[in-house]
Motif scaffolding. Sequence first.
Motif, PDB file in Angstrom:
ATOM      1  N   ARG A  31       0.737  -1.284   0.117  1.00 24.68           N
ATOM      2  CA  ARG A  31       0.067   0.069   0.093  1.00 24.68           C
ATOM      3  C   ARG A  31       0.953   1.153  -0.025  1.00 24.68           C
ATOM      4  O   ARG A  31       2.061   1.202   0.391  1.00 24.68           O
ATOM      5  N   LYS A  32       0.250   2.344  -0.463  1.00 27.39           N
ATOM      6  CA  LYS A  32       0.915   3.601  -0.404  1.00 27.39           C
ATOM      7  C   LYS A  32       0.503   4.360   0.833  1.00 27.39           C
ATOM      8  O   LYS A  32      -0.874   4.448   1.009  1.00 27.39           O
ATOM      9  N   VAL A  33       1.377   4.718   1.715  1.00 27.19           N
ATOM     10  CA  VAL A  33       1.036   5.762   2.774  1.00 27.19           C
ATOM     11  C   VAL A  33       1.688   6.644   2.956  1.00 27.19           C
ATOM     12  O   VAL A  33       3.065   6.704   2.904  1.00 27.19           O
ATOM     13  N   GLU A  34       1.270   7.786   2.902  1.00 26.43           N
ATOM     14  CA  GLU A  34       1.753   9.157   2.856  1.00 26.43           C
ATOM     15  C   GLU A  34       3.120   9.120   1.742  1.00 26.43           C
ATOM     16  O   GLU A  34       4.091   9.640   1.941  1.00 26.43           O
ATOM     17  N   ARG A  35       2.725   8.639   0.725  1.00 24.97           N
ATOM     18  CA  ARG A  35       3.357   8.530  -0.400  1.00 24.97           C
ATOM     19  C   ARG A  35       4.793   7.669  -0.361  1.00 24.97           C
ATOM     20  O   ARG A  35       5.688   7.628  -1.339  1.00 24.97           O
ATOM     21  N   ARG A  36       4.692   6.915   0.717  1.00 26.47           N
ATOM     22  CA  ARG A  36       5.779   5.808   0.718  1.00 26.47           C
ATOM     23  C   ARG A  36       4.917   4.390   0.471  1.00 26.47           C
ATOM     24  O   ARG A  36       3.784   4.074   0.610  1.00 26.47           O
ATOM     25  N   THR A  37       5.666   3.751  -0.218  1.00 23.28           N
ATOM     26  CA  THR A  37       5.270   2.333  -0.698  1.00 23.28           C
ATOM     27  C   THR A  37       5.727   1.250   0.327  1.00 23.28           C
ATOM     28  O   THR A  37       6.663   1.120   0.569  1.00 23.28           O
ATOM     29  N   LEU A  38       4.562   1.095   1.219  1.00 22.87           N
ATOM     30  CA  LEU A  38       5.017  -0.104   2.145  1.00 22.87           C
ATOM     31  C   LEU A  38       4.558  -1.441   1.832  1.00 22.87           C
ATOM     32  O   LEU A  38       3.309  -1.611   1.390  1.00 22.87           O
ATOM     33  N   THR A  39       5.293  -2.556   2.039  1.00 24.63           N
ATOM     34  CA  THR A  39       4.782  -3.903   1.855  1.00 24.63           C
ATOM     35  C   THR A  39       4.494  -4.738   3.261  1.00 24.63           C
ATOM     36  O   THR A  39       5.393  -4.613   4.035  1.00 24.63           O
ATOM     37  N   PHE A  40       3.129  -5.015   3.365  1.00 28.40           N
ATOM     38  CA  PHE A  40       2.952  -5.745   4.788  1.00 28.40           C
ATOM     39  C   PHE A  40       2.905  -7.386   4.692  1.00 28.40           C
ATOM     40  O   PHE A  40       2.102  -7.726   3.631  1.00 28.40           O
ATOM     41  N   SER A  41       3.510  -7.961   5.344  1.00 26.72           N
ATOM     42  CA  SER A  41       3.592  -9.338   5.249  1.00 26.72           C
ATOM     43  C   SER A  41       3.009  -9.957   6.410  1.00 26.72           C
ATOM     44  O   SER A  41       2.943  -9.302   7.273  1.00 26.72           O
ATOM     45  N   HIS A  42       2.975 -11.411   6.411  1.00 23.40           N
ATOM     46  CA  HIS A  42       2.434 -12.453   7.306  1.00 23.40           C
ATOM     47  C   HIS A  42       1.052 -11.637   8.224  1.00 23.40           C
ATOM     48  O   HIS A  42       0.989 -11.808   9.310  1.00 23.40           O
ATOM     49  N   LEU A  43       0.375 -11.223   7.296  1.00 24.84           N
ATOM     50  CA  LEU A  43      -0.903 -10.458   7.745  1.00 24.84           C
ATOM     51  C   LEU A  43      -2.015 -11.490   8.390  1.00 24.84           C
ATOM     52  O   LEU A  43      -2.791 -10.990   9.186  1.00 24.84           O
ATOM     53  N   ASN A  44      -1.813 -12.895   7.979  1.00 29.80           N
ATOM     54  CA  ASN A  44      -2.800 -13.623   8.662  1.00 29.80           C
ATOM     55  C   ASN A  44      -2.168 -14.460  10.024  1.00 29.80           C
ATOM     56  O   ASN A  44      -3.022 -15.113  10.621  1.00 29.80           O
ATOM     57  N   LYS A  45      -1.149 -13.912  10.530  1.00 29.64           N
ATOM     58  CA  LYS A  45      -0.515 -14.417  11.507  1.00 29.64           C
ATOM     59  C   LYS A  45      -1.321 -13.867  12.774  1.00 29.64           C
ATOM     60  O   LYS A  45      -1.612 -12.787  12.936  1.00 29.64           O
ATOM     61  N   LEU A  46      -1.650 -15.181  13.396  1.00 25.25           N
ATOM     62  CA  LEU A  46      -2.371 -14.851  14.992  1.00 25.25           C
ATOM     63  C   LEU A  46      -1.511 -14.131  15.888  1.00 25.25           C
ATOM     64  O   LEU A  46      -0.603 -14.800  16.381  1.00 25.25           O
ATOM     65  N   TYR A  47      -1.882 -12.809  16.144  1.00 20.27           N
ATOM     66  CA  TYR A  47      -1.373 -12.005  17.156  1.00 20.27           C
ATOM     67  C   TYR A  47      -1.849 -12.152  18.570  1.00 20.27           C
ATOM     68  O   TYR A  47      -1.157 -12.326  19.686  1.00 20.27           O
ATOM     69  N   TRP A  48      -3.054 -12.454  18.678  1.00 18.97           N
ATOM     70  CA  TRP A  48      -3.934 -12.797  19.734  1.00 18.97           C
ATOM     71  C   TRP A  48      -4.453 -13.941  19.379  1.00 18.97           C
ATOM     72  O   TRP A  48      -5.861 -14.185  19.107  1.00 18.97           O
ATOM     73  N   PRO A  49      -3.959 -15.302  19.563  1.00 13.52           N
ATOM     74  CA  PRO A  49      -4.537 -16.685  19.352  1.00 13.52           C
ATOM     75  C   PRO A  49      -6.011 -16.924  20.075  1.00 13.52           C
ATOM     76  O   PRO A  49      -6.650 -17.392  19.347  1.00 13.52           O
ATOM     77  N   LYS A  50      -6.058 -16.446  21.266  1.00 13.23           N
ATOM     78  CA  LYS A  50      -7.332 -16.945  21.993  1.00 13.23           C
ATOM     79  C   LYS A  50      -8.341 -15.934  21.544  1.00 13.23           C
ATOM     80  O   LYS A  50      -9.540 -16.208  21.898  1.00 13.23           O
ATOM     81  N   ASP A  51      -8.000 -14.769  20.970  1.00 18.10           N
ATOM     82  CA  ASP A  51      -8.889 -13.898  20.432  1.00 18.10           C
ATOM     83  C   ASP A  51      -9.308 -13.767  19.262  1.00 18.10           C
ATOM     84  O   ASP A  51     -10.406 -13.224  18.534  1.00 18.10           O
ATOM     85  N   GLY A  52      -8.128 -14.494  18.550  1.00 18.77           N
ATOM     86  CA  GLY A  52      -8.530 -14.483  16.968  1.00 18.77           C
ATOM     87  C   GLY A  52      -7.914 -13.229  16.005  1.00 18.77           C
ATOM     88  O   GLY A  52      -8.328 -13.012  15.027  1.00 18.77           O
ATOM     89  N   PHE A  53      -7.433 -12.332  16.947  1.00 20.51           N
ATOM     90  CA  PHE A  53      -6.948 -10.998  16.201  1.00 20.51           C
ATOM     91  C   PHE A  53      -5.596 -11.339  15.641  1.00 20.51           C
ATOM     92  O   PHE A  53      -4.891 -11.929  16.143  1.00 20.51           O
ATOM     93  N   THR A  54      -5.429 -10.652  14.312  1.00 23.67           N
ATOM     94  CA  THR A  54      -4.279 -10.971  13.642  1.00 23.67           C
ATOM     95  C   THR A  54      -3.504  -9.729  13.487  1.00 23.67           C
ATOM     96  O   THR A  54      -4.030  -8.819  13.925  1.00 23.67           O
ATOM     97  N   LYS A  55      -2.193 -10.092  12.782  1.00 18.14           N
ATOM     98  CA  LYS A  55      -1.616  -8.725  12.623  1.00 18.14           C
ATOM     99  C   LYS A  55      -2.183  -7.891  11.748  1.00 18.14           C
ATOM    100  O   LYS A  55      -2.060  -6.386  11.770  1.00 18.14           O
ATOM    101  N   ARG A  56      -2.955  -8.475  10.697  1.00 18.45           N
ATOM    102  CA  ARG A  56      -3.855  -7.615   9.975  1.00 18.45           C
ATOM    103  C   ARG A  56      -4.955  -6.855  10.646  1.00 18.45           C
ATOM    104  O   ARG A  56      -4.958  -5.324  10.415  1.00 18.45           O
ATOM    105  N   ASP A  57      -5.142  -6.987  11.777  1.00 16.10           N
ATOM    106  CA  ASP A  57      -6.343  -6.551  12.497  1.00 16.10           C
ATOM    107  C   ASP A  57      -5.417  -5.238  13.289  1.00 16.10           C
ATOM    108  O   ASP A  57      -5.956  -4.199  13.330  1.00 16.10           O
ATOM    109  N   LEU A  58      -4.314  -5.718  13.853  1.00 21.72           N
ATOM    110  CA  LEU A  58      -3.522  -4.582  14.265  1.00 21.72           C
ATOM    111  C   LEU A  58      -3.164  -3.382  13.397  1.00 21.72           C
ATOM    112  O   LEU A  58      -3.283  -2.240  13.745  1.00 21.72           O
TER     113      LEU A  58
END
Length: 333
Positions: free
Chosen positions: A31-58
């Motif tokens: 994605r472009k954010v403030e004219r910077r091209t950022l690549t976000f990886s491992h988006l499906n990784k569970l950061y809160w396993p018991k709550d189901g929240f992922t890196k994407r959610d963060l």
Amino acid sequence: MSPATKIPVKRPKPALQPALLPADGTDEQTRKVERRTLTFSHLNKLYWPKDGFTKRDLLNYYDQVAAYILPYMKDRPQSMNRFPNGIEAPNFYQKNTDGKLPDWLKTYTNRNESTGGTIEWLVCTGEASLLYMASLGCIEMNPWHSRIRNPDNPDWCVIDLDPDGNPFSQVIRVALVIKKILDSLQVPACCKTSGATGIHIYIPLGAKYDYEQSRLLAHLIVELAHADEEIAGFTSLERTPAKRKKKIYLDFLQNRSIQTLAAPYSVRPRPGATVSTPLHWEELKKGLEPGNFTIKNIPDRLRKEGDLFQSVLGKGIRLEATIKAVQGLLGQS
């Protein structure tokens, strides 16, 4: 400023728009954010396993609240607490970036007092750097109390109420005693949940004083609070945890150079994905719990309430006069 003064609350209302990183099953997105091209990886990784929240959610949370958190992040060095595999896996602090960052990111170098060398800190400059930190696994955001243009002059004085297994109702009682003291001194202040078990109270200084003066003010105020009969039985000024079991530590030592606390609206690496949330003082009452505020409900709360913390970035109090007034209450010369 009188404690009764009403401060107009800014309510930036970002237009409802699709999530920065939609849940389309892909594990990497650019994605472009403030004219910077950022690549976000491992988006499906569970950061809160018991709550189901992922890196994407963060990442989507920080994108949603960027307009609110950035006033407390911009131009401040950051202590990065990284959880690359979520809250149940090992974490590590990274303060010294040591030339390992992309060229577009800003850094600030200062002396490392313990080694005699230097530390190169990442400086938050906007949403792109905020999301870059989150993409490294920085679940929480830990900025300095001062900005790089005035590194020795904090914008606020902090009192950190740090319980040791105490019920949150006792933390609330301590916060209200401190509010009573501040009101008697006509000192404005804001409060927020720590996002964990405590409460943070911030007093605006306007970057006009140094850390030693800020620490003295906090120390005097907590001495007054600790002497209050209503809460003296479960508060402590003892820094060593073993010597203050089951008591709430009235921590004034946060007022030091390079010391950090979770920013307002920062997520915490805690069950439920709790958020360090600014409050109306009137919200400090029975039924309030830190777990009430999470990445799921804070964006809606912000659209409704606006930024309740903005006055901590105001012109600040008259610190010398306030210190003299507190010393008078303590019977000090």
